[in-house]
Every structure is written in C-alpha cells, then in structure tokens.
Design a protein around this motif. Structure first.
Motif, PDB file in Angstrom:
ATOM      1  N   VAL A 244      30.103 -38.702 -55.408  1.00 15.82           N
ATOM      2  CA  VAL A 244      30.133 -38.362 -56.838  1.00 15.82           C
ATOM      3  C   VAL A 244      28.723 -38.374 -57.438  1.00 15.82           C
ATOM      4  O   VAL A 244      27.802 -39.012 -56.907  1.00 15.82           O
ATOM      5  N   GLN A 245      28.568 -37.616 -58.553  1.00 15.45           N
ATOM      6  CA  GLN A 245      27.302 -37.601 -59.286  1.00 15.45           C
ATOM      7  C   GLN A 245      27.540 -38.110 -60.711  1.00 15.45           C
ATOM      8  O   GLN A 245      28.600 -37.849 -61.298  1.00 15.45           O
ATOM      9  N   SER A 247      27.190 -38.036 -64.621  1.00 11.19           N
ATOM     10  CA  SER A 247      26.965 -36.996 -65.607  1.00 11.19           C
ATOM     11  C   SER A 247      27.404 -37.523 -66.972  1.00 11.19           C
ATOM     12  O   SER A 247      28.593 -37.688 -67.220  1.00 11.19           O
ATOM     13  N   ALA A 250      30.623 -39.692 -67.652  1.00 13.00           N
ATOM     14  CA  ALA A 250      31.602 -39.556 -66.584  1.00 13.00           C
ATOM     15  C   ALA A 250      30.882 -39.307 -65.258  1.00 13.00           C
ATOM     16  O   ALA A 250      29.675 -39.207 -65.205  1.00 13.00           O
ATOM     17  N   VAL A 251      31.673 -39.268 -64.164  1.00 10.20           N
ATOM     18  CA  VAL A 251      31.092 -38.869 -62.883  1.00 10.20           C
ATOM     19  C   VAL A 251      31.807 -37.617 -62.411  1.00 10.20           C
ATOM     20  O   VAL A 251      32.980 -37.388 -62.722  1.00 10.20           O
ATOM     21  N   MET A 252      31.100 -36.805 -61.679  1.00  7.33           N
ATOM     22  CA  MET A 252      31.654 -35.563 -61.210  1.00  7.33           C
ATOM     23  C   MET A 252      31.917 -35.649 -59.718  1.00  7.33           C
ATOM     24  O   MET A 252      31.089 -36.146 -58.970  1.00  7.33           O
ATOM     25  N   GLY A 255      33.793 -30.929 -58.737  1.00  4.26           N
ATOM     26  CA  GLY A 255      33.942 -30.086 -59.912  1.00  4.26           C
ATOM     27  C   GLY A 255      34.827 -30.679 -60.990  1.00  4.26           C
ATOM     28  O   GLY A 255      35.014 -30.075 -62.042  1.00  4.26           O
ATOM     29  N   ALA A 256      35.409 -31.860 -60.761  1.00  7.61           N
ATOM     30  CA  ALA A 256      36.213 -32.505 -61.789  1.00  7.61           C
ATOM     31  C   ALA A 256      35.489 -33.751 -62.270  1.00  7.61           C
ATOM     32  O   ALA A 256      34.674 -34.319 -61.543  1.00  7.61           O
ATOM     33  N   SER A 257      35.806 -34.156 -63.452  1.00  8.83           N
ATOM     34  CA  SER A 257      35.115 -35.346 -63.952  1.00  8.83           C
ATOM     35  C   SER A 257      36.080 -36.528 -64.004  1.00  8.83           C
ATOM     36  O   SER A 257      37.278 -36.361 -64.268  1.00  8.83           O
ATOM     37  N   THR A 259      36.486 -40.843 -65.138  1.00  4.64           N
ATOM     38  CA  THR A 259      35.904 -41.923 -65.915  1.00  4.64           C
ATOM     39  C   THR A 259      35.832 -43.154 -65.023  1.00  4.64           C
ATOM     40  O   THR A 259      36.867 -43.723 -64.668  1.00  4.64           O
ATOM     41  N   LEU A 294      40.864 -30.837 -59.273  1.00  4.00           N
ATOM     42  CA  LEU A 294      39.773 -30.262 -58.491  1.00  4.00           C
ATOM     43  C   LEU A 294      40.275 -28.976 -57.867  1.00  4.00           C
ATOM     44  O   LEU A 294      41.409 -28.927 -57.400  1.00  4.00           O
TER      45      LEU A 294
END
Lengths: 356, 275
Positions: A244-245, A247, A250-252, A255-257, A259, A294
């Motif tokens: 995950v990254q 952002s 939130a984290v991505m 392609g979905a975020s 919490t 996703l």
C-alpha cells in the motif's frame, strides 16, 4: 498434572542452530501443535522434550520437575515416531505391551491395558500378527496404541500421519482427535501440514528457523497471523498481501483507498513499507463496479466444487479470491473486489511482522 | 508387438536361468564328485569314467581318512581354534561394529579405513615375523596362539559385517524402546540384538568357516598341534588318492552344512528387518 515448560532451549548441530533459545509452555492436557516447514527445528524441539536429543542450553520441565538431565525413560513420556518404529521381531500384542512390561506390571494388568488400547484403535484382531503382516495404516495404529497403553502424562507425536496416503490421513486425523480427547495426556504434536495443525491443535506454535513466531489458538493464528510468513504458510490458498501507499488520510492499494488504523499510518509515515493482508474468503467478487472496490482482471478460474478459486490480476499483484460456486466468471473478465474491512490485516514489510 | 515383448522376456529370463545353472554346476559338480569318491570304496577312486553314484555306497574311504595318523587330533585342534576365534572376534568385533554403525565419533571414517587396510597386509609377509615373535614369547605351536592369529584375520570382516548389520536396524527402534522405559543397554538387548541376530550369526559362521579353512598361518605357526587344513596340506603329496578325496570332503562339509542352516534363518529374519 503434566505441564511442559521449555525454557530457552538451544540446540545446534555443528554450525546449524536448530532451536534458538525457544521458550514455550504447554498446559496440562493441552494439545499443542508445533507447525513449521522442514528444517525449522520443530522435531529437534520435540526430541528435546523426549530426551532423545541432548540440548546445548536451557531447561525442560515436565510437571514442575526439571527433567533436562534425565534420560527418556525417566521422563514419563510416550512418543509416536514418524516411521512408527514398531518392533518387527515382536507381535502386535508384545509391541503394545512393551512399555508395560518395562514397568513390570503384572500380566493381568498388561493384558487388560493392551486390549483396551487395541480396542481404542480397532486393531484387536491383529494382536497375534507380526508387524510385517499388517498394512502401513495398521502399523501406525499399533504405534499409537503402544504409546497410549503406558498412560504417560505426556504424549509426543512426530509427524505421525505423514507416511500415510491422503485418504487414510484424513481418516486417522479425525480418529486421533476423538481418541486424544479421552486420553487426557498433554500432547505435543509436530507437523508441517497446516491443515492437520488447524484441525487438531488447541494451540499452534508456528516455527521458522529455530524460533517460535506465534503461539495461539488455530483460529487466531489463521485470522490474525503475526507475520506475513504465517499468513502465507497457514491457510489454503495463502493470505493475499498487497503493498500500500500513503495518500493524505488514507492508503491506496490496487487503486482503492482504505482507512488504516493509526499505527499503520505511523509506520508508513516513518518510511516503512506496508502490506495489506486479506484472505481469499473475505473478498467478494462482483462483475459490476461497487463503491470502494478494487478493479482487476480474472486470470484463472478453478472450480473446486464448494467454491470457485479465482486468480485476479490487480495492478502489479495477484490476488486469490473465493467466489461462489455458481459464479460465472471467465478468464480475461474485468471484475471488482470488495474486501471485508474487519478482516484486513496490516503487515510491516520491513520487519515482516503484523502491525497492531 | 506385445507377443514379441513376451517372447523377449522369456528369452532373457531363460538366459538368466541358464547362466545360474551353469554357475551352480561350476561350483557344485566338483563338490559332488568329491562327495561321491569319499563315499565309495577306496579302489573306486581309480575307476574311469568316474561313476556318478557311489556304488556300492561305502564309508570305507572316510573311515580310512579319519583313522589316519593325526587326523583326529587335528580335527580337535581345528574345532578348538575355530571356536576360540569365533568367540573372540564376535566379542571384540560386534561392539566395534555397533560403535561404527550407531555413534558419530571423531575419526570414525579413519577407523573404518584402518580396519579394512589391515587386510592389505598379506599374511605371507607377516608370517615370518609373526612366527619369530611367537617363538620369542613362547607362544609358538599352540592352538591358542593360532586362534589369536585367526581372530586378527577375521576381525576386519566381523567388524564390517556387524556394523552393516547394526546399521540396518533403524535407530528409531532403539529410541522408541528408550521412550518406553529402556536404558540404552536394555534397548540394545531387547530390540537391536534380536533384530541383528541373524546377521550376527552369519558373521560368526563366516568366521568359523574362515578359521576352519585357513591354512597358511596354521602351517607357519604350528608344528605338532596342526589344524586339519595344515595337516592335510603337509601330507597331501605323499597321500593316496582316497585320502585326498575324503579329506577334501570332510573339510568342506562343515561350510556346506552351516550355509544350509544359516540360509533359511537369514532370509526369514532379514526380510523383517528391512521391511
């Protein structure tokens, strides 16, 4: 009362460290499974408890008694070996009676106990035969009967089912479970088979490289693996992990975020690599877009009867998903995956450990 | 296609049997002829073509041989030497074999090599210094010193055979016995020993036959207390033909009988061990 307490057990073979100061407590009458890949030190640990392996350092206690320096015969244990180790020159009867005769029990008592153990394992009609004349599965039963007959407080089992064929193994697994509930011994059971571990154990100690990574109930180990390794080793298919990254808030992932809990945000803020873990059965696959799902492409569909196992390409990673048996997904199809939020686990990729 | 395969299989099996029969004949025919001559009348030995059955059957030749001067005494010597050799080499060799099979110790491989390499010294070279030493120590011309010599000759075999016998008994079995209340020694006596017994018996019989047939050291180390092979060898070229046949038969009989006994025992129990 036979609680087993292992205190910093270390054993090395030359330069190889088989167990690295392992400590573990097995409660009275508990069924403890030592689970791990081959070479993880689980058998060495078991043999250390049995007194068949001289440990380099640490103490072994059985029922409050320090047995570290006692030979096997004085530890009040019984053991079932992977190879069964049934004595080929003795009849099945004498095999089961072996431990009882060593205790110099009167013949009537020996007879009574041999017959009751043989009955438990349903091998009464084999008592007069020699081991060469019974099948592998029956020999296995003889080995278990022999161990049970001595009524030891501690029962040690070293991969007892691994030499049986698949069907017999399933049958014997259920039977062992039934049997050992009545026997009321403290059991330590070594296996590399995660299904065996989940089905039999009161608790599972997952081992790797001579260390215990996690020791908990099967449900906990399955649901809350303490590390990425455990999530991958236990369960079929293995747990999915997506990097995950960070952002904003939130984290991505894919392609979905999501919490994340504060601890995950903190770890990411400190520059750690973090993975999101989720099991195949906690993902819902939809053919239409839904909120927070996703998107991915179906690679493989494996119908398994009870469900269809999908392999889905999500970004640069592959995700295993259990879809309903009636689902009609096709390879190449675009689908959306929704993760059950309460089943998401977070792993620190740099340490390999779970973030809680 | 299928029938030609079956045909080939029959042919190859036939060839194997043929070869086996030829090899068996190669060994058995001379033994048989010696036996026939040994149980015929003395004069029958000179008949040609050789009779294929002892007719009439007679123990005359054997009795003649056994009553010849020195034979009875040398048979006694041979038996004594063989029994002492057998006991000593088993007492020393079996534990050594067990150690090699069971325990990893420093220099195990070297020891194993050393054991084999003792056989590299030809007895011919050793014999003169040995005879001299035995004379100096006052041990010359005695069945006991010859037994010592035979023990030395037999030990490498005993050690290697027994170590492979013990190695074939799985370690697990001993460990299982130990978890069931045995000490190391009890585990050995109750589990390893019974399983190793046929192998050990084979090793002992091998030793017996080795000593019974050994001739060189016997000739060098004894003068009056000759063993049977030594006696037969020294009088061979001055003996009549019947004596030679009877002697030959008498010397190979024990080996034959022992092999026959051990065979069944071996197959029975070895099957169990390896299974």
């Amino acid at each position: 009362m036979a609680e087993i307490r292992l205190d910093n057990i270390r054993k090395t073979f030359g330069k190889i460290v088989a167990t690295r100061d392992v400590s573990l407590t097995v409660h009275d009458t508990e069924f403890m499974v030592l689970l791990g890949p081959s070479g993880c030190g689980k058998t060495t640990l078991l043999r250390g408890i049995a007194g068949l392996e001289q440990i380099d350092s640490g103490r072994v206690f059985i029922g409050d008694k320090d047995v570290t320096d006692l030979p096997s015969r004085k530890r009040r244990i019984a053991m079932v070996f992977q190879s069964y180790a049934v004595f080929p020159h003795l009849t099945v009867y004498e095999n089961i009676a072996f431990g009882l005769r060593m205790q110099r029990l009167p013949d009537s008592e020996v007879k009574k106990r041999v017959h009751s153990s043989a009955e438990l394992l349903q091998i009464t009609d084999l008592l007069d035969r020699f081991p060469a004349k019974v099948s592998g599965g029956q020999r296995q039963r003889v080995a278990v009967a022999r161990a049970i007959a001595v009524q030891a407080e501690v029962l040690l089992m070293d991969e007892p089912l691994s030499n049986l064929d698949a069907l017999l193994r399933l049958e014997m697994r259920a039977e062992l479970k039934r049997l050992l509930k009545d026997v009321k011994s403290t059991v330590v059971y070594v296996t590399h088979d995660q299904v065996e571990a989940l089905s039999l154990g009161d608790r599972i100690a997952v081992m790797k490289d001579g260390e215990i990574l996690q020791c908990d109930t099967p449900l906990q180990v399955y649901d809350n693996p303490a590390s990425e390794f455990i999530g991958g080793f236990i369960g079929n298919p293995p747990m999915n992990f997506l990097e995950v990254q960070l952002s904003d808030n939130a984290v991505m992932a894919g392609g979905a975020s999501f919490t994340p809990p504060p601890a995950v945000r903190a770890a990411l803020g400190n520059g750690a690599r973090v993975a999101l873990g989720i099991r195949a059965e906690n993902i819902v696959a939809e053919s239409v877009r839904t909120d927070g799902a996703l998107s991915g492409a179906v690679l493989v569909v494996e119908p398994l009867g009870s469900h269809n196992l999908l392999t889905v390409q999500v970004g640069g990673e592959r995700v295993k998903v259990n879809a309903h048996a009636d689902s009609r997904f096709e390879p190449g199809q675009r689908i959306w995956l929704k993760f059950a939020p309460e089943k998401i686990r977070w792993m620190n990729r740099d340490t390999g450990r779970a973030i809680s | 296609m299928k029938s030609s395969n079956t045909f080939l299989r029959y042919v190859s099996r036939g060839l194997v049997y043929l070869l086996a029969i030829l090899m068996a004949l190669w060994v058995l025919l001379p033994i048989y002829l010696i036996g026939v001559a040994a149980f015929s009348e003395q004069l029958a030995v000179y008949k040609y073509p050789r009779p294929f059955f002892p007719s009439p059957f007679s123990t005359e030749t054997m009795v003649f041989f056994l009553k010849s001067t020195g034979v009875a005494a040398s048979v006694r010597s041979s038996v004594v030497v063989a029994l002492i050799t057998l006991s000593l080499s088993t007492l020393i060799g079996a534990p050594a074999g067990y150690a090699i099979a069971r325990f990893v110790f420093r220099g195990r491989e070297t020891f194993r090599l050393l054991v084999v390499s003792t056989r590299a010294f030809p007895i011919v070279i050793l014999s003169i210094p040995l005879a001299v030493s035995f004379i100096e120590w006052g041990m010359y011309d005695s069945v006991y010193s010859l037994a010592l010599m035979h023990t030395a000759l037999a030990l490498p075999f005993t050690i290697l055979i027994t170590s492979s016998v013990f190695a074939s008994v799985p370690r697990d079995l001993e460990e299982a016995a130990m978890t069931l209340g045995c000490s190391q020694l009890q585990a050995f006596v109750r589990v390893s020993l019974p399983l190793a017994l046929p192998g050990l018996a084979a090793a002992t019989l091998f030793t017996f036959v080795l000593s019974w047939n050994e001739v060189f050291a016997a000739v060098i180390l004894t003068v009056r207390n000759r063993t049977l092979p030594a006696l037969v060898l020294t009088v061979l070229d001055v003996s009549p033909l019947p004596y030679r046949f009877a002697g030959g038969f008498f010397m190979l009989a024990p080996s034959l009988i022992f092999m026959l006994f051990i065979r069944k025992y071996l197959f029975n129990l070895w099957g169990k061990v390896t299974k």
